[in-house]
Design a protein around this motif. Structure first.
Motif, PDB file in Angstrom:
ATOM      1  N   SER A  52      50.673 -51.145  15.583  1.00 53.86           N
ATOM      2  CA  SER A  52      51.753 -51.200  14.834  1.00 53.86           C
ATOM      3  C   SER A  52      51.464 -51.765  13.314  1.00 53.86           C
ATOM      4  O   SER A  52      52.005 -51.476  12.156  1.00 53.86           O
ATOM      5  CB  SER A  52      52.769 -52.028  15.508  1.00 53.86           C
ATOM      6  N   PRO A  53      50.661 -52.980  13.396  1.00 54.77           N
ATOM      7  CA  PRO A  53      50.275 -53.396  11.903  1.00 54.77           C
ATOM      8  C   PRO A  53      49.434 -52.435  11.051  1.00 54.77           C
ATOM      9  O   PRO A  53      49.722 -52.495   9.795  1.00 54.77           O
ATOM     10  CB  PRO A  53      49.324 -54.441  12.134  1.00 54.77           C
ATOM     11  N   VAL A  54      48.567 -51.677  11.705  1.00 54.26           N
ATOM     12  CA  VAL A  54      47.850 -50.514  11.115  1.00 54.26           C
ATOM     13  C   VAL A  54      48.922 -49.747  10.387  1.00 54.26           C
ATOM     14  O   VAL A  54      48.676 -49.167   9.095  1.00 54.26           O
ATOM     15  CB  VAL A  54      46.885 -49.841  11.958  1.00 54.26           C
ATOM     16  N   GLU A  55      49.754 -49.114  11.359  1.00 48.80           N
ATOM     17  CA  GLU A  55      50.948 -48.237  10.750  1.00 48.80           C
ATOM     18  C   GLU A  55      51.724 -48.791   9.480  1.00 48.80           C
ATOM     19  O   GLU A  55      51.916 -48.007   8.597  1.00 48.80           O
ATOM     20  CB  GLU A  55      51.816 -48.199  11.840  1.00 48.80           C
ATOM     21  N   GLN A  56      51.958 -49.888   9.741  1.00 47.70           N
ATOM     22  CA  GLN A  56      52.786 -50.680   8.413  1.00 47.70           C
ATOM     23  C   GLN A  56      51.673 -50.830   7.213  1.00 47.70           C
ATOM     24  O   GLN A  56      51.981 -50.458   6.149  1.00 47.70           O
ATOM     25  CB  GLN A  56      53.213 -51.902   8.702  1.00 47.70           C
ATOM     26  N   TRP A  57      50.555 -51.239   7.479  1.00 50.55           N
ATOM     27  CA  TRP A  57      49.578 -51.208   6.170  1.00 50.55           C
ATOM     28  C   TRP A  57      49.371 -50.293   5.729  1.00 50.55           C
ATOM     29  O   TRP A  57      49.345 -49.986   4.348  1.00 50.55           O
ATOM     30  CB  TRP A  57      48.343 -52.070   6.883  1.00 50.55           C
ATOM     31  N   LEU A  58      48.821 -48.971   6.450  1.00 48.63           N
ATOM     32  CA  LEU A  58      48.710 -47.670   5.785  1.00 48.63           C
ATOM     33  C   LEU A  58      49.968 -46.921   5.335  1.00 48.63           C
ATOM     34  O   LEU A  58      50.054 -45.948   4.679  1.00 48.63           O
ATOM     35  CB  LEU A  58      47.967 -46.874   6.626  1.00 48.63           C
ATOM     36  N   GLY A  59      51.165 -47.398   5.637  1.00 45.48           N
ATOM     37  CA  GLY A  59      52.179 -46.758   5.469  1.00 45.48           C
ATOM     38  C   GLY A  59      52.440 -45.318   5.953  1.00 45.48           C
ATOM     39  O   GLY A  59      52.768 -44.360   5.293  1.00 45.48           O
ATOM     40  N   THR A  60      51.785 -45.058   7.230  1.00 42.38           N
ATOM     41  CA  THR A  60      51.708 -43.767   7.643  1.00 42.38           C
ATOM     42  C   THR A  60      52.534 -43.818   8.977  1.00 42.38           C
ATOM     43  O   THR A  60      53.367 -44.672   9.568  1.00 42.38           O
ATOM     44  CB  THR A  60      50.155 -43.543   8.053  1.00 42.38           C
ATOM     45  N   SER A  61      52.280 -42.449   9.832  1.00 48.04           N
ATOM     46  CA  SER A  61      53.028 -42.392  11.133  1.00 48.04           C
ATOM     47  C   SER A  61      52.362 -43.356  12.298  1.00 48.04           C
ATOM     48  O   SER A  61      51.128 -43.438  12.451  1.00 48.04           O
ATOM     49  CB  SER A  61      53.378 -41.195  11.320  1.00 48.04           C
TER      50      SER A  61
END
Length: 375
Positions: free
Chosen positions: A27-36
């Motif tokens: 989830s943090p990676v998803e938010q950081w990269l602004g991706t799905s």
């Protein structure tokens, strides 16, 4: 016993088990990269595929590079990959750095560590390989807790960047503990079965079915507990119990394989796994469900520990790396497809009954397949 070699193998396994703690970072990676969520999940999927390739290739380069050089090389590639993943701030960087590079280095290091551990304990190779498997799983459990705590005050990118030098340092220390490499020469094939297509084929297919069924359930264990109890507050407990169960199974698998070598040693945990999976839909209450899922984790841990022991028993230490790389491709397929299959069955049935039944059938099929090796 060569304690230096064993220490090198175990510290490497503990460190590289961190790859399986990626779920905490999802989830943090998803938010950081602004991706799905799909793209963020691909980081782990690509890493599993690359890990499988690394295990496969390890047996093909062991005659060219000694263990010390391979271990240092794995650490360097892993560290560079983590630096790319943490420093690029892009999905492409994540897939290349964490997925391809860290996954590939992980496969080399894991396969190498199993062989080093076995060589460190002559006469007790099965226990050594089971211990290494368990420590690898323990690394995932510990890193999941460390990553979770770090996310409270640290950006996810920093976690990748901090992990990079740690991985390289541990690989360098492990290489220092291993005796100086002998001059590079092709490994001796004396006493190594040159053509055992039937044993290898049945072992591969049995591993595919057994790992597929185990991962169908373990990847969805917290959701299965929620499905049975309609509560989500115990999801963390369930995940921890299942993870620790697989760690315990890894250690017990090495002990068990030494006592019950051959196809029967692989068939028994598969049979127990099938029985456990069939009983979960009828379990009521968080404790029975959690205990059942934990036992499924133990069975899976035993399975992934006894398979490399069996490969080494059949092909000997000289043929282990090459042939284990072939068999391990079954786990790679199961690691990518098993959790997806369980999710698909859940989507079309709105429950996990079909997934559990399918996993039980696959476990029994795997059990039947491996028993045919001895016939």
């Amino acid at each position: 016993m060569n304690s230096r070699k064993l220490a090198a193998a175990l510290m490497t396994c503990l460190c590289f088990g961190s790859i399986h703690a990626y779920g905490v970072l999802l989830s943090p990676v998803e938010q950081w990269l602004g991706t799905s969520r799909t793209v963020a999940s691909m980081g782990y999927a690509v890493a599993i595929a690359a890990l499988t390739l690394g295990v496969y290739l390890n047996g093909r380069i062991e005659a060219v590079f000694g263990p010390r050089l391979r271990l240092i090389g794995s650490g360097a590639v892993a560290a560079l990959g983590l630096m790319i993943a943490g420093g690029s701030s892009s999905s492409a960087g994540l897939l290349l750095g964490f997925g391809v590079m860290y996954g590939l280095a992980n496969g080399f290091a894991y396969a190498m560590s199993l062989g080093i551990a076995a060589a460190a304990m002559p006469g007790r190779e099965a226990q050594a390989m089971g211990l290494a498997t368990a420590i690898y799983g323990l690394g995932a459990v510990l890193c999941a807790q460390l990553f979770s705590a770090a996310l409270g005050g640290m950006h996810v990118a920093i976690i990748f960047l901090v992990l990079a030098p740690v991985v390289f340092a541990i690989c360098a220390m492990g290489a220092a503990l291993i005796q100086r490499d002998a001059p590079v020469s092709p490994p001796s094939v004396e006493g190594v079965p040159q053509v055992i297509p039937r044993s290898l084929r049945f072992l591969w297919f049995s591993y595919l079915l057994g790992a597929f069924s185990g991962l169908m359930v373990l990847a969805h264990a917290p959701a299965i507990a929620v499905w049975r109890n309609e509560v989500g507050t115990e999801a963390g407990l369930v995940s921890s119990v299942v993870s620790l169960g697989s760690v315990l199974g890894g250690y017990l698998g090495g002990v068990f394989a030494a006592q019950v070598p051959g196809p029967r040693g692989i068939a028994l945990p598969l049979l127990v796994q099938a029985i456990v999976l069939l009983g979960i839909p009828f379990a009521a209450g968080i404790l029975p469900v959690t205990a059942s899922l934990g036992l499924a984790g133990v069975c899976y841990g035993v399975l992934i520990a006894v398979i490399p022991v069996e490969v080494r028993r059949i092909f000997g230490p000289q043929g282990f790396a090459l042939n284990y790389g072939k068999v391990f491709t079954a786990w790679g397929i199961a690691g990518v497809a098993g959790p997806v299959a369980a999710g698909y069955l859940y989507d079309i049935t709105r429950g996990y009954g079909a997934a559990l039944a399918t996993a039980a059938v696959l476990s029994l099929w795997s059990c039947f397949t491996i028993l045919r090796v001895g016939k």
